[in-house]
Each structure stands twice: as structure tokens, then as C-alpha cells.
Write a protein that holds these residues in place. Structure first.
Motif, PDB file in Angstrom:
ATOM      1  N   PHE A 119      52.730  23.430  50.930  1.00 32.02           N
ATOM      2  CA  PHE A 119      52.003  24.637  51.310  1.00 32.02           C
ATOM      3  C   PHE A 119      52.918  25.839  51.471  1.00 32.02           C
ATOM      4  CE2 PHE A 119      49.107  21.257  52.530  1.00 32.02           C
ATOM      5  CZ  PHE A 119      47.919  21.700  51.972  1.00 32.02           C
ATOM      6  N   GLY A 120      54.116  25.757  50.906  1.00 29.69           N
ATOM      7  CA  GLY A 120      54.965  26.937  50.855  1.00 29.69           C
ATOM      8  C   GLY A 120      54.506  27.867  49.737  1.00 29.69           C
ATOM      9  N   GLU A 121      54.803  29.125  49.868  1.00 26.88           N
ATOM     10  CA  GLU A 121      54.348  30.114  48.893  1.00 26.88           C
ATOM     11  C   GLU A 121      55.198  30.050  47.637  1.00 26.88           C
ATOM     12  OE1 GLU A 121      54.256  34.958  48.475  1.00 26.88           O
ATOM     13  OE2 GLU A 121      53.674  34.071  50.400  1.00 26.88           O
ATOM     14  N   ILE A 122      54.553  29.676  46.521  1.00 22.84           N
ATOM     15  CA  ILE A 122      55.241  29.610  45.240  1.00 22.84           C
ATOM     16  C   ILE A 122      55.292  30.992  44.589  1.00 22.84           C
ATOM     17  CG2 ILE A 122      55.107  28.637  42.917  1.00 22.84           C
ATOM     18  CD1 ILE A 122      53.906  26.136  44.134  1.00 22.84           C
ATOM     19  N   GLY A 123      54.211  31.716  44.636  1.00 24.62           N
ATOM     20  CA  GLY A 123      54.154  33.047  44.043  1.00 24.62           C
ATOM     21  C   GLY A 123      52.778  33.644  44.268  1.00 24.62           C
ATOM     22  N   VAL A 124      52.627  34.896  43.901  1.00 22.41           N
ATOM     23  CA  VAL A 124      51.377  35.627  44.070  1.00 22.41           C
ATOM     24  C   VAL A 124      50.827  35.963  42.687  1.00 22.41           C
ATOM     25  CG1 VAL A 124      50.254  37.681  44.992  1.00 22.41           C
ATOM     26  CG2 VAL A 124      52.103  36.582  46.274  1.00 22.41           C
ATOM     27  N   ILE A 125      49.556  35.603  42.451  1.00 22.95           N
ATOM     28  CA  ILE A 125      48.863  35.903  41.198  1.00 22.95           C
ATOM     29  C   ILE A 125      48.069  37.188  41.419  1.00 22.95           C
ATOM     30  CG2 ILE A 125      47.355  35.029  39.399  1.00 22.95           C
ATOM     31  CD1 ILE A 125      49.841  33.320  39.936  1.00 22.95           C
ATOM     32  N   SER A 126      48.442  38.226  40.733  1.00 20.36           N
ATOM     33  CA  SER A 126      47.779  39.520  40.906  1.00 20.36           C
ATOM     34  C   SER A 126      46.693  39.681  39.840  1.00 20.36           C
ATOM     35  CB  SER A 126      48.789  40.669  40.788  1.00 20.36           C
ATOM     36  OG  SER A 126      49.763  40.567  41.810  1.00 20.36           O
ATOM     37  N   VAL A 127      45.490  40.020  40.297  1.00 16.51           N
ATOM     38  CA  VAL A 127      44.360  40.202  39.394  1.00 16.51           C
ATOM     39  C   VAL A 127      43.523  41.373  39.903  1.00 16.51           C
ATOM     40  CG1 VAL A 127      42.923  38.542  40.646  1.00 16.51           C
ATOM     41  CG2 VAL A 127      42.405  39.049  38.267  1.00 16.51           C
ATOM     42  N   THR A 128      42.968  42.125  38.980  1.00 18.64           N
ATOM     43  CA  THR A 128      42.135  43.273  39.336  1.00 18.64           C
ATOM     44  C   THR A 128      40.824  43.207  38.573  1.00 18.64           C
ATOM     45  OG1 THR A 128      43.115  44.634  37.587  1.00 18.64           O
ATOM     46  CG2 THR A 128      44.125  44.759  39.784  1.00 18.64           C
ATOM     47  N   ASP A 129      39.812  43.906  39.103  1.00 14.53           N
ATOM     48  CA  ASP A 129      38.521  44.030  38.425  1.00 14.53           C
ATOM     49  C   ASP A 129      38.072  45.475  38.585  1.00 14.53           C
ATOM     50  OD1 ASP A 129      35.728  43.970  37.698  1.00 14.53           O
ATOM     51  OD2 ASP A 129      35.811  41.798  37.930  1.00 14.53           O
ATOM     52  N   ALA A 130      37.839  46.135  37.459  1.00 18.89           N
ATOM     53  CA  ALA A 130      37.514  47.560  37.488  1.00 18.89           C
ATOM     54  C   ALA A 130      36.134  47.844  38.046  1.00 18.89           C
ATOM     55  CB  ALA A 130      37.628  48.151  36.078  1.00 18.89           C
ATOM     56  N   ASP A 131      35.280  46.818  38.167  1.00 18.37           N
ATOM     57  CA  ASP A 131      33.951  47.039  38.722  1.00 18.37           C
ATOM     58  C   ASP A 131      34.035  47.266  40.223  1.00 18.37           C
ATOM     59  OD1 ASP A 131      32.595  46.777  36.279  1.00 18.37           O
ATOM     60  OD2 ASP A 131      32.733  44.601  36.401  1.00 18.37           O
ATOM     61  N   ALA A 132      32.899  47.656  40.802  1.00 17.48           N
ATOM     62  CA  ALA A 132      32.857  47.994  42.220  1.00 17.48           C
ATOM     63  C   ALA A 132      31.948  47.025  42.953  1.00 17.48           C
ATOM     64  CB  ALA A 132      32.363  49.427  42.413  1.00 17.48           C
ATOM     65  N   GLY A 133      32.095  47.033  44.306  1.00 21.29           N
ATOM     66  CA  GLY A 133      31.213  46.217  45.128  1.00 21.29           C
ATOM     67  C   GLY A 133      31.364  44.739  44.829  1.00 21.29           C
ATOM     68  N   GLN A 134      30.239  44.075  44.858  1.00 20.45           N
ATOM     69  CA  GLN A 134      30.267  42.637  44.609  1.00 20.45           C
ATOM     70  C   GLN A 134      30.717  42.315  43.199  1.00 20.45           C
ATOM     71  OE1 GLN A 134      26.669  40.699  45.772  1.00 20.45           O
ATOM     72  NE2 GLN A 134      27.242  38.721  44.952  1.00 20.45           N
ATOM     73  N   ASN A 135      30.443  43.220  42.249  1.00 25.54           N
ATOM     74  CA  ASN A 135      30.901  42.985  40.875  1.00 25.54           C
ATOM     75  C   ASN A 135      32.414  42.972  40.767  1.00 25.54           C
ATOM     76  OD1 ASN A 135      28.252  42.881  39.975  1.00 25.54           O
ATOM     77  ND2 ASN A 135      28.173  45.075  39.575  1.00 25.54           N
ATOM     78  N   GLY A 136      33.093  43.609  41.742  1.00 22.49           N
ATOM     79  CA  GLY A 136      34.547  43.664  41.701  1.00 22.49           C
ATOM     80  C   GLY A 136      35.219  42.625  42.573  1.00 22.49           C
ATOM     81  N   TRP A 137      34.428  41.809  43.295  1.00 23.66           N
ATOM     82  CA  TRP A 137      35.023  40.732  44.089  1.00 23.66           C
ATOM     83  C   TRP A 137      35.516  39.638  43.146  1.00 23.66           C
ATOM     84  CZ3 TRP A 137      30.524  40.144  48.160  1.00 23.66           C
ATOM     85  CH2 TRP A 137      30.463  41.307  48.931  1.00 23.66           C
ATOM     86  N   VAL A 138      36.720  39.195  43.356  1.00 22.86           N
ATOM     87  CA  VAL A 138      37.331  38.204  42.464  1.00 22.86           C
ATOM     88  C   VAL A 138      37.693  36.969  43.271  1.00 22.86           C
ATOM     89  CG1 VAL A 138      39.201  37.722  40.856  1.00 22.86           C
ATOM     90  CG2 VAL A 138      38.229  40.020  40.965  1.00 22.86           C
ATOM     91  N   ALA A 139      37.278  35.815  42.763  1.00 20.96           N
ATOM     92  CA  ALA A 139      37.637  34.530  43.351  1.00 20.96           C
ATOM     93  C   ALA A 139      38.529  33.778  42.368  1.00 20.96           C
ATOM     94  CB  ALA A 139      36.386  33.712  43.674  1.00 20.96           C
ATOM     95  N   LEU A 140      39.658  33.262  42.878  1.00 25.20           N
ATOM     96  CA  LEU A 140      40.612  32.541  42.041  1.00 25.20           C
ATOM     97  C   LEU A 140      40.477  31.043  42.288  1.00 25.20           C
ATOM     98  CD1 LEU A 140      43.754  34.829  42.529  1.00 25.20           C
ATOM     99  CD2 LEU A 140      42.218  34.777  40.580  1.00 25.20           C
ATOM    100  N   SER A 141      40.677  30.274  41.254  1.00 21.46           N
ATOM    101  CA  SER A 141      40.645  28.817  41.376  1.00 21.46           C
ATOM    102  C   SER A 141      41.560  28.212  40.327  1.00 21.46           C
ATOM    103  CB  SER A 141      39.215  28.281  41.208  1.00 21.46           C
ATOM    104  OG  SER A 141      38.711  28.607  39.934  1.00 21.46           O
ATOM    105  N   VAL A 142      42.045  27.020  40.632  1.00 22.86           N
ATOM    106  CA  VAL A 142      42.926  26.290  39.725  1.00 22.86           C
ATOM    107  C   VAL A 142      42.059  25.371  38.877  1.00 22.86           C
ATOM    108  CG1 VAL A 142      44.909  24.756  39.557  1.00 22.86           C
ATOM    109  CG2 VAL A 142      44.772  26.404  41.428  1.00 22.86           C
TER     110      VAL A 142
END
Length: 899
Positions: free
Chosen positions: A603-626
Motif C-alpha cells: 500500500f505504498g504509493e507507486i505513482g500518480v495517474i493523472s487524467v482529465t475530462d473536459a466535460d463539466a459536472g457529473q459528466n466530468g467526474w472520472v473513476a479509475l480502476s485496474v
């Protein structure tokens, strides 16, 4: 296929016992999914193999091939071996396939094969040509697939609103064809079968007639009496229904208009009208108005008024009758000879009707004294008794002078103004009987356009006269257009269609005529892709808007009237572009690489995955998964931090490739993936592993005759680490034996060789403690192994040797660090000279010179072979990088006694 046909049929047609053209007919419902069995050509053609018959001699397999891949080949799939025909992924639509045909079209579900039956001539057919090979069974098969109709289309009227006109005198059972019957692409019972009205009002019904071609036309039937004067229009809904199961319906609005006929005549509300008239009335005085009513419309309701022939000519000359309006006015002056009673019989004439009759009795009252007279002299513009004044004229604007006269010149006459309005009538001094009419405040056209006032004069005897004056206020361009809203707030979703409607602007102008006509214009700050209709005020946008490019627009619009000079007003339009989920999450990199030292804590931090979404509100909420490796790795959905659940060991796996998916909160959701490469950096966490010798209790018999420089044995070890952490060095850190310095170890290869010749007093057990060390940083790791060498001619007492091995050796450990270069080198041992051996043998046995010489030559040859093997052993290298597969290593076979 044509080439195959010529090759097989041309030369060998006399041998093709089955070569003939065959026709198969199948039936299939439209709209079936892919993979539905239509039929088996092999079974239906009754080929011998298909029928289960075994040929006398082995025959090549059957082959079925479509002769062409035209339109029909798109809808079917043919198995080349079995001859089974299935539906393809392209769905069959009978209405599209046979769109230009007037024949019935159908697509069916289960395929019923029948080579004997043939399709009816009104069937929609799919035609295929199939070649059957090899030559022994060759034939050209004509496959006809009848597409059966399913009820997948509802009836539809060509127009949404049907208008029908029925005369009001139409008799019962009158039939009127409805010119726009419903259309249904389906056929047979699936087409339009019946029509009905949602509301027949008790006077209408529908009937359907079918012509020779099968077309059904609805007819409207009148079931009751109609009267336009009672009801002039009936609005209902006509419904068309097909014969499918379940039935489908379509509808349209049916408006039945009742047309007028001349079935009504003019009528007066009263039969007689009594009127009195003073004898001093002036010419043009209104006497009476007659009015008749005709319930018909248009020309059927036109009424003309006229005197009956019974009215005497003097009455006709005295009273004028307006033929169209029915007004009666005084047309001649009343004098002393004029009769005091007049009976005016007036006819109301309608087309094709008996005239309506009304009697007007006019009684003339004789007047002995004459009333005062009012004589106007207009200052303002006047026409036919109407004075025209512009609005915003200043106060006290003069309108007219009025002179009051007494015809008898013996009565006092007073004068006053009757009526409402901003007017004043005052004596105009120093003249008598002169009055001035003027305004008391500015006139406003938007408040009131017409005033009716009267100047009344009466004398002391009670006789009076009045002069009616109408004041018409003329409009001026004194009002600017006014928007219903000064701030117009709009919203529109992005990715709109071009020329999308935004709103309709509305501004009013209280002025009249052209001065009140408003035109609309965009302000100079409006973007060019917005359009505003000058006349209607409809605001549109000609291009697609992108919220991510610009979210808010703010500009001005103008409303301008047509006056001179024109007046205008300004409003502000704000447009908010609403977000749509049209952007997928975007990683800042397509590939991410992280270098992590092995044994990194869980559970140590390996790195940060940066992601963006140009939409707004709920359309711009991003969920990451492996997507893969979720049992080892986990990612923080909100922060994008990648962690490993467990500590990672490079020796178990040196790298990991993960796929990370980013899903936004839109509906439907959009997603993207990124590749993550995790490389584990080696740390020196594995000491060398000794593979040979396998035990500290094993030993090797060394013959005393072994020559110096001969290889005795080797120590072989591997290290699971990589790089410098896996570079191994060998050294002897402890020795015990009669002459322990007789043996040395190669620090790089681990080969143990004899340094000096063994004498008789060197017999016995030698124990060498070998240290195997890596070059790890910051702390090298090592292992030790005991190498046991027993110098003797034979092993005569094994139990004695074993007892020596079981004893704890008393060995002092040397701390000398072995020196080894990183780069591999090849060290060749110099060949030992054979001369000392030859000299010794010549001294011992001078008499056997020839024999000794032969033995020396033999020993030299043997020793040369040993040196050659030693050189080969020195060339064995341990790889510095990568993993060592113990099963892939080849070891030199050596004779060893492990008792």
C-alpha cells in the motif's frame, strides 16, 4: 467459378451423371437474426453422401459455392461443406428489398425447404445461384427464397390533417371519398384493413371500398341532416388499422367542413319602426336605420334595401334610403306643404328569396321657433367634420372659432362644450357670440386616438342646437420599442443541430403604422454564427456550440422602429451552453512507467495517474480502476494514486503491465484506457545459492599422481539478483589438511586446481571452506560451502572418512576479500614442462630408457588433454544479468565419490 465450370463441365460432361440445373424453393420471414437455418442444399438435393449412402470408391468431398455475390449473397451465409444455408448478419427487410415491386414481400422464421413447390407470382423473391462440386455431383442450383411479410409497419396517412367539405343539403347516405388513404408497406392481411372514426357525432360513418388491384379507399357516409347555420365544422380523428396480430394503427385529423347553400332569406327583427322628425331639421339629418339578417354566408347573405312600389314619390324624394346600409336621411327641406306623416315600406332583398318587409312611420313635428345656429370656422386641418391634430402639440393649440347666431335675433343664446377631453371652449373677447376651441394639455395618441365633443347653444326659450366635432389625434414617432425582457437568459445543449432555434424576441412599439413596426438586429458584439430574423425576431445559431470551447455568450440585440428618425432599444442576451458527455477521460500520457525498488512496502504509493475530462459536472467526474492485476494493485479513484497491496519481489516477477480504465459519470458513460508499466529495481536481497557441491559431507578422491595445474573440482553458485548484485566471486577462507596450500580456487569460475605436486606425506583429508560472495550494494551477501578432498590412491576405509567428515573442522577463517574483475577474462594455464618427469625417470631406471621415454610421451599427451579441458572449464561464465534457469545450465561431468 465460371472457370471451374468450364474446366469440369467441358471435357467431362459425359461423365457427370448428376449434372443438371435444379431449382429449390424456401420460405423465410423477414427480420430474422443471423444464424437461422434456411435449408440444407445437400439434403434437399438428395445427394448420395448427404443421404447417408457410402460410395463404392472414395470420393472427394462435396463443395457448395455461391456463383455470384450480388444482392442476394449479402443476406445469406452458405456452408461450403454441409451446404446449409443460414441468415447472415444483414437483416432482411422485405419492404426495402422489394421497394419497387407491387408484389407481396415476406421474410420468414423457420425455413421450410421444398424443392417441389414453387413460389406464387406475387411473392418477393431472393434469388441465388449455387454451384455443387466436384464433377461427379456437379449441378447449378437455382435457389429461390420467398420473403414472407411480418406486421412490422403501422399504417400511416400521407398528411397529418385531412380536410373534407360536405354541402349542408347533402342527403343521408351521401358517400364522399377521402382522398388521402393510409399507406402500409406490409401486404396481405398485414396491410390496411379497416377505418373508423374516433367520434362520428351521430351523423357520420365510414365505409371501405376495395378496387380490382386490392387498394382500399375509405368513404365518408352522411347518416343525418346537416345544417351549416347550426354547426359549420366537425373535427374528429380517422384511424386506420391493419390486420396483423396484434394489429397496428395510424391516425390523422379529419376536419369535415359544412359548405353553405342559400337556404335562408333576410329577416327584420321588427315589422314596424316609428320615428319622429322636427320640421326644422337640416338636410342630411339621420332619420332611421333598418337592418335585416340573413344566416347564410358570402354572396348568399348579401342584402339590398329598396322602397316598395307602394311608397309615393314625394316620400321617396323627401327621404333617401341607402341601398347597402339601410340608413334613411332627410334629403329635402321640410316646409309648410310637407305632409306630417309618411309611411315608408322598405324591402330587404336577398338572392333567390322573397323580400323581407318593414314599415317605417315618420312623423314630422312642426316647429314654430327656430333654434340657435352654430357656425364653425376651423383653424386646424378638418375634413368632413373631423379635425386632425398631431400628438405632442403644445398646450392652447387653437382648433376652431364658433359663431353663435339667433335666427330670430330676440333671444339670449348661451354656449358650452359637451364631451370629455383636454379641450376648452371660451369666449373670444372683445367679440360677442364668438368662442374659441383650444387644447388644455398635449394629446397622446397612445392614450386615446379619437375624441367626440359637441358645441351646444341654447336660448332662453329652451331651444338648442349642437355641433358635433370629432378630433382625430395623429400619431408621431414618440415611443421607442420596448422588449418584454431587458435580460434574456437562454440555455442550449452543446453539439446542437445547425440553425437551432434559441428563442423568439418580442418588442412592442406603442406608435401606429410604420412607426410601430419593429425590426430586430444583432449588436456589434454578437458572434457571426448567431442569426436574428429581422422581421420575426427568431434567434438561431448556425453552427454547433462546444461548451468546452466556450460556455457562456453575452451580447446585445436591438429593436428598431420604422419611424423617422427611427427609435431603438437594446436588450442583453445571455446564452449558457449546457454540457453533454461528449469527451472521454484523457490521460496526460498514453503510457506511464514507474520504477519501484523491490520489497516496496504494501500500500505504498507507486505513482500518480493523472487524467482529465473536459466535460463539466457529473459528466466530468472520472473513476479509475485496474482492468488487470486487481488482486495485486489498487488505485485511488479520486486521487489516481497507484498502490500495491503486497510487497513486490523482483525475483518472482521483474515487471508488471497494467491497464487502467478511466470512466466518466455521463450517461452513457465514456471511457479510455492507459498502459502502466511497473519495473522493479533490484536490491541485494538474495545471497548466492551454491548448487555444487550439494552437501558439506560429500568428498572427492584425488589421486596422488595428479599433476600440478590439473582441475580437481569446482564450486558452482547462482544469484537470483541482477546486475552487480548477481556478480559472484569465489575464495577459500579456511583450509585444513596435510598441506592445504596445495589447492587454489579461481575467484571468477570457482574451479579448484592443484598447485603443487603431491608427495607421499601429503596423503589425507583436505577440507576447504569456500566463501561465495556477490558484489551487492550497499552490503554484499555471501554463502559458504565445505569442499572435502581425500588424497589417496584408493578409498579403502569409507567409514573412517565419514567419521572425519562428521567431526567439526578446526579451521581458522581468513578475512581476505577475493579480487575479481567485472569484465570476463580468459586465463590460459601455461603448459607445464614434461622435462622434470623425464629426468626423474631416467635416474631411477637407466636401464629402461626406452620404456621411460615411452611413459613420458604418454604422460605428456594425457596432460595436454587435461590442460585442454581446463581451458574449456575456464570459458564457462555466469551471466551477470537476467535470471538463471538451473535446468538450462550444462555442467561438465566429473567423477566424484560421495559416500
Amino acid at each position: 467459378h465460371l472457370l471451374l465450370f468450364l474446366l469440369f463441365v467441358g471435357p467431362f460432361n459425359c461423365f457427370a451423371s448428376y449434372s443438371r440445373a435444379t431449382e429449390l424453393f424456401y420460405s423465410l420471414n423477414e427480420g430474422l437474426p443471423a444464424g437461422v437455418l434456411i435449408g440444407s442444399l445437400a439434403r434437399d438435393l438428395r445427394l448420395p453422401v448427404a443421404a447417408g449412402q457410402r460410395p463404392a470408391a472414395p470420393q472427394p468431398p462435396l463443395s457448395f459455392t455461391l456463383a455470384s455475390h450480388g444482392l442476394g449473397g449479402q443476406y445469406v451465409q452458405l456452408d461450403n461443406r454441409s451446404g446449409e444455408l443460414h441468415t447472415s448478419a444483414m437483416e432482411i427487410d422485405r419492404e426495402e428489398l422489394c421497394v419497387e415491386s407491387s408484389e407481396a414481400t415476406v421474410f420468414g422464421g423457420a425455413a421450410a425447404a421444398s424443392s417441389s413447390s414453387s413460389p406464387s407470382p406475387d411473392t418477393c423473391l431472393l434469388l441465388l445461384d449455387v454451384l455443387v462440386l466436384p464433377q461427379e455431383y456437379f449441378r447449378l442450383v437455382k435457389v429461390k427464397i420467398a420473403i414472407q411479410d411480418v406486421n412490422d409497419n403501422a399504417p400511416r396517412f400521407p398528411v397529418p390533417h385531412i380536410c373534407l367539405s360536405v354541402p349542408e343539403n347533402a342527403p343521408v347516405n351521401t358517400r364522399l371519398a377521402i382522398e388521402h388513404p393510409a399507406l402500409d408497406p406490409d401486404v396481405g392481411t398485414n396491410s390496411v384493413q379497416t377505418y373508423r372514426l374516433r367520434d362520428n357525432y351521430g351523423v357520420f360513418t365510414l365505409d371501405v371500398e376495395e378496387n380490382e388491384s386490392g387498394e382500399r379507399t375509405p368513404y365518408l357516409i352522411v347518416m343525418g341532416a346537416l345544417d351549416r347555420e347550426t354547426r359549420e365544422e366537425y373535427v374528429t380523428v380517422i384511424i386506420a388499422e391493419d390486420g396483423g396480430t396484434p394489429p397496428l394503427m395510424g391516425s390523422a385529423t379529419l376536419t369535415i367542413g359544412i359548405s353553405d347553400i342559400n337556404d335562408n332569406c333576410p329577416q327584420f327583427s321588427d315589422s314596424q319602426l316609428n320615428v319622429t322628425l322636427y320640421g326644422n331639421s337640416t338636410l342630411g339629418t339621420h332619420v332611421a336605420t333598418v337592418h335585416a339578417v340573413d344566416m347564410d354566408l358570402g354572396s348568399n347573405a348579401q342584402i339590398a334595401y329598396s322602397y316598395s312600389q307602394k311608397v309615393p314619390q314625394p316620400s321617396r324624394d323627401l327621404f333617401h334610403l341607402n341601398e347597402s346600409k339601410g340608413t334613411i336621411t332627410l334629403s329635402s327641406k321640410v316646409d309648410g306643404d310637407t305632409p306630417r306623416l309618411h309611411r315608408l315600406i322598405i324591402l330587404g332583398n336577398g338572392p333567390g328569396c322573397i323580400p323581407a318587409v318593414i314599415t317605417v312611420l315618420v312623423t314630422i313635428i312642426k316647429v314654430l321657433m327656430r333654434p340657435p345656429e352654430v357656425v364653425p370656422r376651423f383653424i386646424a386641418n378638418e375634413a368632413e367634420g373631423v379635425v386632425y391634430l398631431k400628438e405632442l402639440e403644445p398646450i392652447n393649440t387653437p382648433i376652431a372659432f364658433f359663431t353663435i347666431k339667433d335666427p330670430d335675433e330676440k333671444y339670449k343664446v348661451n354656449c358650452y362644450l359637451d364631451g370629455d377631453g383636454p379641450f376648452r371652449l371660451s369666449p373670444y373677447k372683445p367679440y360677442n357670440n364668438e368662442y374659441l376651441l383650444e387644447t388644455t394639455k398635449p394629446l397622446d395618441y397612445e392614450t386615446q386616438q379619437l375624441y367626440e365633443i359637441s358645441v351646444v347653444a341654447w336660448n332662453s326659450e329652451g331651444f338648442h342646437a349642437n355641433k358635433v366635432i370629432k378630433v382625430q389625434v395623429l400619431d408621431d414617432n414618440d415611443n421607442s420599442p420596448v422588449f418584454s425582457q431587458q435580460l434574456i437568459e437562454l440555455s442550449i445543449e452543446e453539439n446542437n443541430v445547425p440553425n437551432a432555434f434559441l428563442t423568439k424576441l418580442h418588442a412592442t412599439d406603442a406608435d401606429s403604422g410604420e412607426r410601430g413596426q419593429v425590426s430586430y438586429f444583432l449588436g456589434p458584439d454578437a458572434p457571426s454564427y448567431f442569426s436574428l430574423d429581422k422581421t420575426t425576431g427568431v434567434l438561431t445559431v448556425s453552427t454547433q456550440l462546444d461548451r468546452e470551447e466556450k460556455e457562456k455568450y453575452r451580447y446585445t440585440v436591438k429593436a428598431v422602429d420604422s419611424g423617422f428618425p427611427p427609435r431603438e432599444s437594446i436588450a442583453t442576451v445571455t446564452i449558457t451552453v449546457l454540457d453533454k458527455n461528449d469527451n472521454s477521460p484523457r490521460f496526460i500520457n498514453k503510457d506511464f512507467s514507474f520504477f519501484v525498488p523491490e520489497n516496496f512496502p504494501g500500500f505504498g504509493e507507486i505513482g500518480v495517474i493523472s487524467v482529465t475530462d473536459a466535460d463539466a459536472g457529473q459528466n466530468g467526474w472520472v473513476a479509475l480502476s485496474v482492468l488487470n492485476g486487481s488482486d495485486i494493485f489498487v488505485i485511488d479513484t479520486g486521487k489516481g494514486v497507484l498502490r500495491a497491496k503486497v510487497s513486490l519481489d523482483r525475483e518472482q516477477q521483474s515487471s508488471y503491465i497494467l491497464w487502467i480504465e478511466a470512466v466518466d459519470g455521463g450517461d452513457p458513460a465514456l471511457s479510455s484506457t492507459a498502459k502502466i508499466t511497473i519495473l522493479l529495481l533490484d536490491i541485494n536481497d538474495n545471497p548466492p545459492l551454491v548448487l555444487f557441491p550439494q552437501s558439506n559431507m560429500s568428498y572427492l578422491l584425488v589421486l596422488p599422481s595428479t599433476l600440478p595445474g590439473s582441475p580437481i573440482t569446482e564450486v558452482y553458485a547462482v544469484d537470483k539478483d541482477t546486475g552487480m548484485n548477481a556478480v559472484i566471486a569465489y575464495s577459500i577462507i579456511g583450509r585444513r589438511g596435510p598441506r592445504p596450500e596445495s589447492f587454489r580456487i579461481d575467484p571468477k569460475t570457482g574451479n579448484i586446481t592443484l598447485e603443487e605436486s603431491l608427495m607421499q606425506n601429503d596423503y589425507g583429508l583436505y577440507r576447504l571452506l569456500v566463501k561465495v560472495s556477490d558484489h551487492g550494494y550497499p552490503e554484499p551477501l555471501h554463502s559458504t560451502v565445505m569442499v572435502n578432498l581425500f588424497v589417496n590412491d584408493t578409498v579403502s576405509n569409507e567409514s573412517y572418512i565419514e567419521s572425519l567428515l562428521r567431526k567439526e573442522p578446526d579451521i581458522s577463517v581468513e578475512e581476505k576479500q577475493p579480487q575479481i574483475s567485472i569484465e570476463p577474462t580468459h586465463k590460459k594455464m601455461e603448459s607445464a614442462s614434461c622435462m622434470p618427469t623425464l629426468v626423474a625417470l631416467s635416474i631411477i631406471s637407466l636401464g629402461s630408457i626406452a620404456l621411460v621415454t615411452g611413459m613420458g610421451i604418454y604422460i605428456c599427451l594425457r596432460k595436454g588433454k587435461k590442460h585442454h579441458r581446463a581451458d574449456e572449464n575456464l570459458e564457462v561464465q555466469i551471466p551477470l544479468n537476467g535470471r538463471i534457469s538451473l535446468h538450462m545450465l550444462e555442467k561438465k561431468p566429473m567423477e566424484i565419490s560421495n559416500i
